[in-house]
Design an enzyme around this catalytic site. Structure first.
Site, PDB file in Angstrom:
ATOM      1  N   HIS A  30       0.951  -1.220  -0.002  1.00 54.06           N
ATOM      2  CA  HIS A  30      -0.061  -0.094  -0.062  1.00 54.06           C
ATOM      3  C   HIS A  30       0.769   1.356  -0.047  1.00 54.06           C
ATOM      4  O   HIS A  30       1.873   1.131   0.384  1.00 54.06           O
ATOM      5  CB  HIS A  30      -0.866   0.026   1.162  1.00 54.06           C
ATOM      6  CG  HIS A  30      -1.983  -0.968   1.372  1.00 54.06           C
ATOM      7  ND1 HIS A  30      -1.932  -2.041   2.343  1.00 54.06           N
ATOM      8  CD2 HIS A  30      -2.751  -1.560   0.551  1.00 54.06           C
ATOM      9  CE1 HIS A  30      -2.864  -2.796   2.166  1.00 54.06           C
ATOM     10  NE2 HIS A  30      -3.532  -2.677   1.151  1.00 54.06           N
ATOM     11  N   ASP A  49       2.399   1.838   3.354  1.00 48.64           N
ATOM     12  CA  ASP A  49       3.299   0.655   3.916  1.00 48.64           C
ATOM     13  C   ASP A  49       4.609   1.272   3.521  1.00 48.64           C
ATOM     14  O   ASP A  49       5.566   1.059   4.277  1.00 48.64           O
ATOM     15  CB  ASP A  49       3.015  -0.543   3.065  1.00 48.64           C
ATOM     16  CG  ASP A  49       1.835  -1.350   3.412  1.00 48.64           C
ATOM     17  OD1 ASP A  49       1.286  -1.064   4.681  1.00 48.64           O
ATOM     18  OD2 ASP A  49       1.387  -1.905   2.511  1.00 48.64           O
ATOM     19  N   GLU A  71      -8.749  -4.468  -8.863  1.00 52.70           N
ATOM     20  CA  GLU A  71      -8.831  -5.985  -8.095  1.00 52.70           C
ATOM     21  C   GLU A  71     -10.417  -6.015  -7.483  1.00 52.70           C
ATOM     22  O   GLU A  71     -10.871  -5.194  -6.797  1.00 52.70           O
ATOM     23  CB  GLU A  71      -8.085  -5.768  -6.659  1.00 52.70           C
ATOM     24  CG  GLU A  71      -8.202  -6.988  -6.130  1.00 52.70           C
ATOM     25  CD  GLU A  71      -7.580  -6.957  -4.573  1.00 52.70           C
ATOM     26  OE1 GLU A  71      -6.269  -6.357  -4.678  1.00 52.70           O
ATOM     27  OE2 GLU A  71      -7.823  -7.611  -3.720  1.00 52.70           O
ATOM     28  N   GLU A  74      -8.438 -12.028  -7.315  1.00 56.33           N
ATOM     29  CA  GLU A  74      -8.207 -12.509  -5.871  1.00 56.33           C
ATOM     30  C   GLU A  74      -9.375 -13.801  -5.837  1.00 56.33           C
ATOM     31  O   GLU A  74     -10.518 -13.662  -5.942  1.00 56.33           O
ATOM     32  CB  GLU A  74      -8.419 -11.461  -4.602  1.00 56.33           C
ATOM     33  CG  GLU A  74      -8.455 -12.181  -3.206  1.00 56.33           C
ATOM     34  CD  GLU A  74      -8.228 -11.287  -2.279  1.00 56.33           C
ATOM     35  OE1 GLU A  74      -7.524 -10.305  -2.469  1.00 56.33           O
ATOM     36  OE2 GLU A  74      -8.791 -11.774  -1.256  1.00 56.33           O
ATOM     37  N   HIS A 105     -12.415 -13.081  -3.501  1.00 57.27           N
ATOM     38  CA  HIS A 105     -13.320 -12.269  -4.150  1.00 57.27           C
ATOM     39  C   HIS A 105     -14.148 -12.741  -5.139  1.00 57.27           C
ATOM     40  O   HIS A 105     -15.589 -12.506  -5.259  1.00 57.27           O
ATOM     41  CB  HIS A 105     -12.553 -11.073  -4.719  1.00 57.27           C
ATOM     42  CG  HIS A 105     -11.830 -10.167  -3.503  1.00 57.27           C
ATOM     43  ND1 HIS A 105     -11.030  -9.075  -3.909  1.00 57.27           N
ATOM     44  CD2 HIS A 105     -11.443 -10.302  -2.340  1.00 57.27           C
ATOM     45  CE1 HIS A 105     -10.438  -8.704  -2.905  1.00 57.27           C
ATOM     46  NE2 HIS A 105     -10.736  -9.371  -1.917  1.00 57.27           N
ATOM     47  N   ASP A 110     -14.785 -11.888   3.765  1.00 57.13           N
ATOM     48  CA  ASP A 110     -13.546 -12.393   3.236  1.00 57.13           C
ATOM     49  C   ASP A 110     -12.531 -12.970   4.162  1.00 57.13           C
ATOM     50  O   ASP A 110     -11.870 -12.259   4.766  1.00 57.13           O
ATOM     51  CB  ASP A 110     -13.074 -11.185   2.721  1.00 57.13           C
ATOM     52  CG  ASP A 110     -11.928 -11.036   1.814  1.00 57.13           C
ATOM     53  OD1 ASP A 110     -11.630 -12.181   1.303  1.00 57.13           O
ATOM     54  OD2 ASP A 110     -11.359 -10.314   1.333  1.00 57.13           O
ATOM     55  N   ASP A 157      -9.506 -14.959   3.254  1.00 54.09           N
ATOM     56  CA  ASP A 157      -8.247 -14.938   2.937  1.00 54.09           C
ATOM     57  C   ASP A 157      -7.392 -16.026   3.665  1.00 54.09           C
ATOM     58  O   ASP A 157      -6.322 -15.944   4.301  1.00 54.09           O
ATOM     59  CB  ASP A 157      -7.496 -13.713   3.640  1.00 54.09           C
ATOM     60  CG  ASP A 157      -7.876 -12.465   2.815  1.00 54.09           C
ATOM     61  OD1 ASP A 157      -8.545 -12.607   1.729  1.00 54.09           O
ATOM     62  OD2 ASP A 157      -7.953 -11.231   3.470  1.00 54.09           O
ATOM     63  N   ASP A 210      -2.806 -13.190  -1.108  1.00 52.79           N
ATOM     64  CA  ASP A 210      -3.313 -12.087  -0.289  1.00 52.79           C
ATOM     65  C   ASP A 210      -3.732 -13.104   0.788  1.00 52.79           C
ATOM     66  O   ASP A 210      -4.869 -13.719   1.000  1.00 52.79           O
ATOM     67  CB  ASP A 210      -4.259 -11.433  -0.735  1.00 52.79           C
ATOM     68  CG  ASP A 210      -4.911 -10.198   0.022  1.00 52.79           C
ATOM     69  OD1 ASP A 210      -4.180 -10.097   1.172  1.00 52.79           O
ATOM     70  OD2 ASP A 210      -5.460  -9.312  -0.361  1.00 52.79           O
TER      71      ASP A 210
HETATM   72  C1  GLO Z   1      -9.199  -6.729   0.600  1.00 53.24           C
HETATM   73  C2  GLO Z   1      -8.412  -6.690  -0.611  1.00 53.24           C
HETATM   74  C3  GLO Z   1      -6.839  -6.146  -0.186  1.00 53.24           C
HETATM   75  C4  GLO Z   1      -6.163  -5.675  -1.291  1.00 53.24           C
HETATM   76  C5  GLO Z   1      -4.893  -4.656  -0.874  1.00 53.24           C
HETATM   77  C6  GLO Z   1      -4.183  -4.475  -2.075  1.00 53.24           C
HETATM   78  O1  GLO Z   1     -10.297  -7.425   0.410  1.00 53.24           O
HETATM   79  O2  GLO Z   1      -8.050  -8.075  -1.085  1.00 53.24           O
HETATM   80  O3  GLO Z   1      -6.268  -7.006   0.758  1.00 53.24           O
HETATM   81  O4  GLO Z   1      -5.908  -6.680  -1.961  1.00 53.24           O
HETATM   82  O5  GLO Z   1      -5.593  -3.763  -0.204  1.00 53.24           O
HETATM   83  O6  GLO Z   1      -4.866  -3.322  -2.596  1.00 53.24           O
HETATM   84 MG    MG Z   2      -6.371  -8.689  -2.172  1.00 52.62          MG
END
Ligand code: GLO
Ligand code: MG
Length: 344
Positions: free
Chosen positions: A49, A52, A174, A210, A213, A248, A250, A283
């Site tokens: 980010h 970051d 994304e 992703e 998602h 979500d 992950d 992710d």
């Molecule tokens: C959240 C997203 C998040 C993005 C990250 C990069 O649901 O997956 O993790 O991938 O902020 O933009």
């Molecule tokens: Mg992501």
């Protein structure tokens, strides 16, 4: 078929375990210490980010932002790491409560566009040409709050602004259908690519797919990847896993549905994903129950599963697959795949 794969993750993937219902359960690890963990875990790329790389960037002018980002670039070089992409973190500021690019407030939209330009500056300083746009709050809680046609116009305007600002960057949208919003404006790969073609330079706009998602949208991740590959627009991926229609999660790649993970690896490998510098991005989140000293296993395990699935994708008897397709014996093909995954 691709040869080697390079893997990436973001510093947020090593985390303290807080969730909406409870506090942190692990100590924070500094960014500098995280960087030292990448190579040991088998990773070469760092996803960022903007903040970051440059914390508290809203308090800094462009020169100071550039200076700090250059220091991060040096720290990456010292560890032999590459910055894969930079994403503007547009979802935490009070000015983006109602969304960034699609906010109803002109002043807040201007903030979002300005922050995105600073993000692009940071990417340039880190020597990355990829910007990821997770459009977190570009949506609504109730239909009547925004105009969905105007929202798309505003997204196009914001992306055009970024494309103009730096002619070298590419943008990977994304998609995610919900969370934090009730409904997001760009929920799927198809929406993201259609949006790309409304911009002034569609050649430079693609997707970051992703797994979780896609599952939240009720679709199949490998099919979404195939769709993006057909358009030559799969700029990066966020592999993980997801246990049905809930928040979500992950989860580690392949942890819920191995066959679904296998099919993602199979399509990536078949179409030589990675041979033009694309990273296999993760992710993933460690379970909250995981203790401090073993809270990076979700990363190394996801990578290992990916590589094991590459072997399985390559050792599948393709002649047999084609025969069964020709005979339209999909029951037997089903059995072949399941058996293969069980090592039989
Ligand atoms: C959240 C997203 C998040 C993005 C990250 C990069 O649901 O997956 O993790 O991938 O902020 O933009
Ligand atoms: Mg992501």
């Amino acid at each position: 078929m691709a040869g080697e794969y390079r893997f990436s993750f973001g510093p947020w993937n090593i985390h303290e375990g807080a969730d909406p219902f409870g506090p942190t359960v692990r100590r924070s690890i500094t960014f500098a210490r995280k960087l030292k963990m990448y190579k040991k875990l088998g990773f070469d790329g760092v996803q960022f980010h903007d903040d970051d790389a440059v914390p508290d960037m809203n308090k800094l002018g462009p020169r100071e932002i550039n200076k700090q980002a250059k220091e991060v670039r040096k720290a990456l070089a010292d560890e032999g790491l590459t910055a894969e992409f930079v994403a503007p973190r547009l979802w935490e500021d009070p000015r983006t409560i109602d969304g960034g690019y699609t906010s109803n407030s002109e002043a807040d939209r201007a903030y979002a566009r300005d922050r995105s330009r600073r993000c692009i500056d940071i990417a340039a300083a880190l020597d990355s040409k990829l910007i990821v746009l997770w459009l977190a709050r570009e949506g609504t809680y109730i239909r009547e709050a925004k105009d969905s046609k105007v929202a798309v116009d505003r997204l196009v305007e914001a992306i055009n602004d970024m494309l103009d600002y730096n002619p070298e960057i590419k943008i990977a949208i994304e998609p995610k259908p919900n969370e934090p919003m009730d409904q997001a404006y760009i929920p799927t790969t198809g929406h993201a690519l259609a949006l790309a073609y409304l911009t002034k330079d569609p050649k430079r706009v693609g997707v970051n797919i992703e797994t979780a998602h896609v599952i939240l949208a009720g679709l199949d991740p490998s099919d979404e990847m195939g769709f993006a590959l057909a358009y030559d627009k799969l700029y990066t991926v966020h592999l993980n896993d997801q246990n049905g229609l809930k928040f979500d999660e992950d989860k580690s790649f392949g942890a819920v549905n191995l066959r679904r993970a296998f099919n993602q690896v199979r399509i990536l490998d078949r179409y030589s994903y990675g041979t033009r510098g694309e990273f296999v991005g993760l992710d993933v989140k460690a379970m909250r129950t995981q203790k401090q000293d073993v809270a990076t296993k979700h990363l190394s395990n996801s990578r290992t599963i990916f590589l094991q699935l590459v072997e399985l994708a390559r050792s599948l008897d393709q002649g047999k697959v084609e025969q069964l397709i020709a005979r339209r014996d999909y029951e037997e093909l089903d059995m072949l795949i399941t058996s293969h995954l069980m090592g039989k």
